[in-house]
Motif scaffolding. Structure first.
Motif, short mmCIF file in Angstrom:
data_model
loop_
_atom_site.label_atom_id
_atom_site.label_comp_id
_atom_site.label_asym_id
_atom_site.label_seq_id
_atom_site.Cartn_x
_atom_site.Cartn_y
_atom_site.Cartn_z
N GLU A 91 2.36 1.69 -3.38
CA GLU A 91 1.59 2.31 -4.16
C GLU A 91 0.90 3.69 -4.22
O GLU A 91 0.76 4.50 -5.08
CB GLU A 91 0.32 1.35 -4.47
CG GLU A 91 -0.55 1.58 -5.40
CD GLU A 91 -1.79 0.65 -5.43
OE1 GLU A 91 -2.33 0.66 -6.38
OE2 GLU A 91 -1.92 -0.17 -4.52
N GLU A 92 0.61 4.05 -2.78
CA GLU A 92 0.01 5.10 -2.62
C GLU A 92 0.90 6.38 -2.10
O GLU A 92 0.71 7.54 -2.42
CB GLU A 92 -1.12 5.03 -1.65
CG GLU A 92 -2.22 3.98 -2.16
CD GLU A 92 -2.86 4.44 -3.27
OE1 GLU A 92 -2.95 5.83 -3.62
OE2 GLU A 92 -3.17 3.74 -4.12
N GLU A 93 1.88 5.99 -1.18
CA GLU A 93 2.56 7.19 -0.44
C GLU A 93 4.00 7.46 -1.21
O GLU A 93 4.40 8.50 -1.36
CB GLU A 93 2.77 6.59 0.85
CG GLU A 93 1.70 6.67 1.47
CD GLU A 93 1.07 7.99 1.84
OE1 GLU A 93 1.73 8.95 2.11
OE2 GLU A 93 -0.22 8.11 1.92
N TYR A 133 0.95 -1.36 -0.07
CA TYR A 133 -0.03 0.04 0.16
C TYR A 133 0.91 1.20 0.10
O TYR A 133 0.47 2.06 -0.58
CB TYR A 133 -1.05 -0.11 1.15
CG TYR A 133 -1.74 1.40 1.25
CD1 TYR A 133 -2.88 1.49 0.62
CD2 TYR A 133 -1.15 2.34 2.00
CE1 TYR A 133 -3.66 2.71 0.70
CE2 TYR A 133 -1.83 3.61 2.30
CZ TYR A 133 -3.10 4.09 1.69
OH TYR A 133 -3.73 4.92 1.68
#
Length: 147
Positions: free
Chosen positions: A54-56, A51
């Protein structure tokens, strides 16, 4: 007066001969501990790691999933080489670049953790410049091959 200066210089050189390998070992152990713990945390919380990548994290040049695998592997494998003092200069150089990539990839570091990354970078550079010192497999292998 020259005799006193020469004695002082010889004393400092003798002291450095014993202290330098200990300082280089301490630097290797400190950095290895930090990066290995980070890699272990990524590995044990893999869903969160994916996660975050992918996001941060904003890793340049690499797809996020590949960056997650490579980053975690680097943090688990490179510290082992550092602790052993094996291939220290190239491993430390790779870890130095890895440290820079971590700072570039996660801008939040600039707010609170940048000093830590600077400190780790300085410790890593010590091993890039001077090698692992006498307390290492590099030293033992060099001694064996040179003998």
């Amino acid at each position: 007066m020259n005799t006193l200066i020469n004695y002082y210089q010889q004393s400092v050189q003798a002291l450095l001969q014993y202290i330098q390998p200990l300082v280089l070992l301490a630097a290797r152990l400190w950095v290895a501990s930090v990066f290995f713990k980070s890699g272990y945390l990524k590995f044990t919380t893999w869903d969160s790691t994916l996660y975050l990548f992918e996001e941060e994290y904003q890793v340049p040049f690499l797809p996020w999933e590949l960056a997650a695998y490579l980053g975690t592997a680097a943090e688990l494998i490179l510290p082992v080489f550092l602790v052993l003092g094996l291939l220290t200069r190239p491993i430390a150089a790779i870890l130095f670049v890895f440290n820079i990539m971590a700072v570039v990839s996660y801008p939040v570091i600039w707010e609170g953790g940048f000093f830590d990354h600077q400190f780790w970078g300085a410790l890593i550079l010590m091993n890039v410049m001077w090698g692992a010192g006498n307390i290492s497999l590099d030293y033992l292998l060099k001694k064996k091959v040179g003998a």
